[in-house]
Design a protein around this motif. Structure first.
Motif, PDB file in Angstrom:
ATOM      1  N   GLY A  13       0.779  -1.237   0.000  1.00  0.00           N
ATOM      2  CA  GLY A  13       0.000   0.000   0.000  1.00  0.00           C
ATOM      3  C   GLY A  13       0.810   1.285   0.000  1.00  0.00           C
ATOM      4  O   GLY A  13       0.289   2.342   0.325  1.00  0.00           O
ATOM      5  N   VAL A  14       2.111   1.221  -0.342  1.00  0.00           N
ATOM      6  CA  VAL A  14       2.905   2.453  -0.431  1.00  0.00           C
ATOM      7  C   VAL A  14       2.927   2.901  -1.891  1.00  0.00           C
ATOM      8  O   VAL A  14       3.306   2.126  -2.765  1.00  0.00           O
ATOM      9  CB  VAL A  14       4.362   2.213   0.060  1.00  0.00           C
ATOM     10  CG1 VAL A  14       5.194   3.478  -0.079  1.00  0.00           C
ATOM     11  CG2 VAL A  14       4.359   1.725   1.501  1.00  0.00           C
ATOM     12  N   GLU A  15       2.510   4.151  -2.126  1.00  0.00           N
ATOM     13  CA  GLU A  15       2.373   4.608  -3.509  1.00  0.00           C
ATOM     14  C   GLU A  15       3.707   4.629  -4.247  1.00  0.00           C
ATOM     15  O   GLU A  15       4.700   5.155  -3.756  1.00  0.00           O
ATOM     16  CB  GLU A  15       1.757   6.013  -3.548  1.00  0.00           C
ATOM     17  CG  GLU A  15       1.436   6.434  -4.976  1.00  0.00           C
ATOM     18  CD  GLU A  15       1.044   7.904  -5.108  1.00  0.00           C
ATOM     19  OE1 GLU A  15       0.564   8.494  -4.131  1.00  0.00           O
ATOM     20  OE2 GLU A  15       1.242   8.432  -6.215  1.00  0.00           O
ATOM     21  N   ARG A  16       3.728   4.041  -5.432  1.00  0.00           N
ATOM     22  CA  ARG A  16       4.868   4.141  -6.331  1.00  0.00           C
ATOM     23  C   ARG A  16       4.412   4.996  -7.504  1.00  0.00           C
ATOM     24  O   ARG A  16       3.624   4.539  -8.343  1.00  0.00           O
ATOM     25  CB  ARG A  16       5.319   2.769  -6.850  1.00  0.00           C
ATOM     26  CG  ARG A  16       5.725   1.732  -5.819  1.00  0.00           C
ATOM     27  CD  ARG A  16       6.752   2.229  -4.841  1.00  0.00           C
ATOM     28  NE  ARG A  16       7.524   1.163  -4.221  1.00  0.00           N
ATOM     29  CZ  ARG A  16       7.118   0.408  -3.216  1.00  0.00           C
ATOM     30  NH1 ARG A  16       5.922   0.564  -2.690  1.00  0.00           N
ATOM     31  NH2 ARG A  16       7.923  -0.511  -2.698  1.00  0.00           N
ATOM     32  N   PRO A  17       4.899   6.257  -7.560  1.00  0.00           N
ATOM     33  CA  PRO A  17       4.388   7.192  -8.573  1.00  0.00           C
ATOM     34  C   PRO A  17       4.464   6.653  -9.999  1.00  0.00           C
ATOM     35  O   PRO A  17       3.569   6.919 -10.808  1.00  0.00           O
ATOM     36  CB  PRO A  17       5.289   8.415  -8.421  1.00  0.00           C
ATOM     37  CG  PRO A  17       6.020   8.256  -7.143  1.00  0.00           C
ATOM     38  CD  PRO A  17       5.907   6.846  -6.688  1.00  0.00           C
ATOM     39  N   LEU A  18       5.492   5.876 -10.308  1.00  0.00           N
ATOM     40  CA  LEU A  18       5.650   5.421 -11.693  1.00  0.00           C
ATOM     41  C   LEU A  18       4.638   4.345 -12.081  1.00  0.00           C
ATOM     42  O   LEU A  18       4.489   4.029 -13.256  1.00  0.00           O
ATOM     43  CB  LEU A  18       7.076   4.919 -11.946  1.00  0.00           C
ATOM     44  CG  LEU A  18       8.165   5.996 -11.838  1.00  0.00           C
ATOM     45  CD1 LEU A  18       9.539   5.399 -12.080  1.00  0.00           C
ATOM     46  CD2 LEU A  18       7.918   7.132 -12.836  1.00  0.00           C
ATOM     47  N   LEU A  19       3.943   3.787 -11.084  1.00  0.00           N
ATOM     48  CA  LEU A  19       2.929   2.769 -11.405  1.00  0.00           C
ATOM     49  C   LEU A  19       1.531   3.234 -10.997  1.00  0.00           C
ATOM     50  O   LEU A  19       0.559   2.500 -11.163  1.00  0.00           O
ATOM     51  CB  LEU A  19       3.255   1.454 -10.682  1.00  0.00           C
ATOM     52  CG  LEU A  19       4.581   0.780 -11.045  1.00  0.00           C
ATOM     53  CD1 LEU A  19       4.782  -0.477 -10.212  1.00  0.00           C
ATOM     54  CD2 LEU A  19       4.648   0.444 -12.534  1.00  0.00           C
ATOM     55  N   ALA A  20       1.444   4.451 -10.459  1.00  0.00           N
ATOM     56  CA  ALA A  20       0.167   4.888  -9.873  1.00  0.00           C
ATOM     57  C   ALA A  20      -0.841   5.338 -10.929  1.00  0.00           C
ATOM     58  O   ALA A  20      -2.026   5.070 -10.803  1.00  0.00           O
ATOM     59  CB  ALA A  20       0.424   6.011  -8.863  1.00  0.00           C
ATOM     60  N   ALA A  21      -0.369   6.000 -11.981  1.00  0.00           N
ATOM     61  CA  ALA A  21      -1.307   6.646 -12.907  1.00  0.00           C
ATOM     62  C   ALA A  21      -1.637   5.739 -14.097  1.00  0.00           C
ATOM     63  O   ALA A  21      -1.630   6.173 -15.234  1.00  0.00           O
ATOM     64  CB  ALA A  21      -0.706   7.965 -13.392  1.00  0.00           C
ATOM     65  N   THR A  22      -1.931   4.485 -13.826  1.00  0.00           N
ATOM     66  CA  THR A  22      -2.251   3.585 -14.934  1.00  0.00           C
ATOM     67  C   THR A  22      -3.315   2.593 -14.495  1.00  0.00           C
ATOM     68  O   THR A  22      -3.349   2.177 -13.334  1.00  0.00           O
ATOM     69  CB  THR A  22      -0.998   2.815 -15.412  1.00  0.00           C
ATOM     70  OG1 THR A  22      -1.413   1.778 -16.303  1.00  0.00           O
ATOM     71  CG2 THR A  22      -0.221   2.199 -14.259  1.00  0.00           C
ATOM     72  N   ALA A  23      -4.160   2.208 -15.446  1.00  0.00           N
ATOM     73  CA  ALA A  23      -5.208   1.241 -15.136  1.00  0.00           C
ATOM     74  C   ALA A  23      -4.634  -0.172 -15.137  1.00  0.00           C
ATOM     75  O   ALA A  23      -5.255  -1.095 -14.622  1.00  0.00           O
ATOM     76  CB  ALA A  23      -6.326   1.358 -16.169  1.00  0.00           C
ATOM     77  N   ASP A  24      -3.469  -0.338 -15.752  1.00  0.00           N
ATOM     78  CA  ASP A  24      -2.881  -1.674 -15.853  1.00  0.00           C
ATOM     79  C   ASP A  24      -1.442  -1.659 -15.316  1.00  0.00           C
ATOM     80  O   ASP A  24      -0.473  -1.624 -16.077  1.00  0.00           O
ATOM     81  CB  ASP A  24      -2.908  -2.132 -17.327  1.00  0.00           C
ATOM     82  CG  ASP A  24      -2.507  -3.590 -17.482  1.00  0.00           C
ATOM     83  OD1 ASP A  24      -1.988  -4.181 -16.511  1.00  0.00           O
ATOM     84  OD2 ASP A  24      -2.713  -4.138 -18.583  1.00  0.00           O
ATOM     85  N   PRO A  25      -1.312  -1.693 -13.983  1.00  0.00           N
ATOM     86  CA  PRO A  25       0.032  -1.590 -13.401  1.00  0.00           C
ATOM     87  C   PRO A  25       0.964  -2.732 -13.802  1.00  0.00           C
ATOM     88  O   PRO A  25       2.172  -2.534 -13.902  1.00  0.00           O
ATOM     89  CB  PRO A  25      -0.215  -1.582 -11.885  1.00  0.00           C
ATOM     90  CG  PRO A  25      -1.632  -1.901 -11.678  1.00  0.00           C
ATOM     91  CD  PRO A  25      -2.367  -1.726 -12.957  1.00  0.00           C
ATOM     92  N   VAL A  26       0.406  -3.920 -14.070  1.00  0.00           N
ATOM     93  CA  VAL A  26       1.288  -5.039 -14.452  1.00  0.00           C
ATOM     94  C   VAL A  26       1.924  -4.742 -15.808  1.00  0.00           C
ATOM     95  O   VAL A  26       3.134  -4.932 -16.002  1.00  0.00           O
ATOM     96  CB  VAL A  26       0.536  -6.393 -14.472  1.00  0.00           C
ATOM     97  CG1 VAL A  26       1.426  -7.495 -15.045  1.00  0.00           C
ATOM     98  CG2 VAL A  26       0.086  -6.760 -13.056  1.00  0.00           C
ATOM     99  N   ALA A  27       1.124  -4.214 -16.749  1.00  0.00           N
ATOM    100  CA  ALA A  27       1.679  -3.875 -18.073  1.00  0.00           C
ATOM    101  C   ALA A  27       2.715  -2.770 -17.938  1.00  0.00           C
ATOM    102  O   ALA A  27       3.783  -2.814 -18.576  1.00  0.00           O
ATOM    103  CB  ALA A  27       0.546  -3.448 -19.009  1.00  0.00           C
TER     104      ALA A  27
END
Ligand code: S3P
Length: 181
Positions: free
Chosen positions: A125-139
């Motif tokens: 639950g710690v925000e990672r900005p580079l993965l936060a603004a996407t609907a598909d974090p795995v991609a």
């Protein structure tokens, strides 16, 4: 475990590189405790220095400012001894950073898959900005990992971490690297 170069070299410091969620901080803390060495978490040092969280820094000052701080604090480590250093996952993207560490620093890549990385990040639950603004974090994680794989791959030792406990990883590192007394 793959061990690639300078196998006879005695480590005076160790730096754990790898993607977000690879377990660099957890493994780093446990490895440092086992060795009686100091643990240095570079993201934590950045937060202390700037007075802002990593997410806040990205938001208010941008990634370039974060990277500049990351490099500045790395430069301060040029004479550390007997430290386990855990930088953030993007630290390796500035090739000058590894070169800023003392020569007898061994590098270990904690290799995590994009799927496991995202699972762990979401659980923590710690925000990672580079993965936060996407609907598909795995991609997004897969794409970023692909860009960085060659850089992580320059590490002296590679340890696969998916599905493994930190204690097991620590033991594997300890049995592969020769640490200075
Ligand atoms: C980043 C990784 C993060 C943190 C920042 C950027 C990256 O650290 O430095 O969010 O570029 O991969 P962790 O690898 O500790 O999550």
């Amino acid at each position: 475990m793959e061990s690639r170069s300078d196998e006879g070299v005695v480590a005076r410091n160790v730096v754990l590189v790898g993607f977000m969620g690879a377990g660099k901080s957890t493994v780093g803390q446990q490895l440092a405790a086992a060795l009686g060495w100091t643990f240095i978490d570079l993201d934590e040092a950045i937060v202390r220095e700037s007075g802002s969280s990593v997410a806040e820094l990205f938001r208010t000052r941008g990634e370039a400012a974060f990277r500049a701080l990351e490099s500045r604090l790395t430069a301060r480590l040029s004479s550390v001894e007997h430290a386990v250093i855990a930088p953030g996952g993007g630290w390796i993207t500035d090739p000058a950073n590894p070169a800023r560490l003392p020569r007898q620093t061994r590098t270990v890549w904690l290799r995590v898959s994009a799927e496991e990385a995202v699972r762990r990040i979401q659980a923590a639950g710690v925000e990672r900005p580079l993965l936060a603004a996407t609907a598909d974090p795995v991609a997004a994680a897969r794409a970023l990992l692909e860009q960085r794989e060659t850089l992580y791959g320059t590490a002296d030792v590679v340890v696969d971490v998916d599905g493994r406990e930190p204690a097991e990883i620590v033991e594997e590192i300890r049995s592969t690297i020769r640490f200075e007394e």
